[in-house]
Structures are given as structure tokens and as C-alpha cells.
Write a protein that holds these residues in place. Structure first.
Motif, PDB file in Angstrom:
ATOM      1  N   LYS A   1       0.826  -1.201   0.000  1.00  0.00           N
ATOM      2  CA  LYS A   1       0.000   0.000   0.000  1.00  0.00           C
ATOM      3  C   LYS A   1       0.862   1.254   0.000  1.00  0.00           C
ATOM      4  CE  LYS A   1      -3.985  -1.912   2.394  1.00  0.00           C
ATOM      5  NZ  LYS A   1      -4.855  -1.801   3.575  1.00  0.00           N
ATOM      6  N   THR A   2       1.976   1.192   0.717  1.00  0.00           N
ATOM      7  CA  THR A   2       2.871   2.344   0.790  1.00  0.00           C
ATOM      8  C   THR A   2       3.472   2.646  -0.580  1.00  0.00           C
ATOM      9  OG1 THR A   2       3.415   1.733   3.052  1.00  0.00           O
ATOM     10  CG2 THR A   2       4.868   3.300   1.966  1.00  0.00           C
TER      11      THR A   2
ATOM     12  N   GLY B   1       0.778   4.199  -2.747  1.00  0.00           N
ATOM     13  CA  GLY B   1       0.557   5.578  -2.312  1.00  0.00           C
ATOM     14  C   GLY B   1       1.664   6.500  -2.784  1.00  0.00           C
TER      15      GLY B   1
END
Length: 56
Positions: free
Chosen positions: A2-3, A6
Motif C-alpha cells: 500500500k505504501t 501511495g
């Protein structure tokens, strides 16, 4: 994971904002595009890609 996603979206948003600022659009249009990109990061980026300043 997810990082990373993002981070990629953030980099692409910054790129889109720079391109909006460099475009020949009116200042009000630039402001609206930047707000769309900032308020809706992923969706705004997609909308900008297909319909942003300079697109037909």
C-alpha cells in the motif's frame, strides 16, 4: 505494498500538478484542476490524464 502504491500516486499527482501549472489554461482553470487532483488523488489523476488542460 500500500505504501508503494501511495508513493506512486503521490509522484504522479505532483507531476500532474506541475503539468497543469505549465499549461496555457486560464488561472481559474488551473486552480480547479489542482483542487480536483488534490481532493481526489487517484480519480483526479485519471480525470486529468484524459480531460486535463490541453487534452481534446
Amino acid at each position: 505494498m500500500k505504501t508503494l502504491f501511495g508513493l506512486i500516486v503521490l509522484i504522479l499527482d505532483i507531476y500532474a500538478i506541475v503539468q497543469v501549472l505549465k499549461s496555457g489554461a486560464k488561472p481559474v482553470e488551473k486552480l480547479l484542476w489542482i483542487l480536483v487532483i488534490l481532493i481526489l488523488p487517484l480519480l483526479g489523476l485519471i480525470i486529468w490524464f484524459f480531460a486535463g488542460p490541453g487534452r481534446k
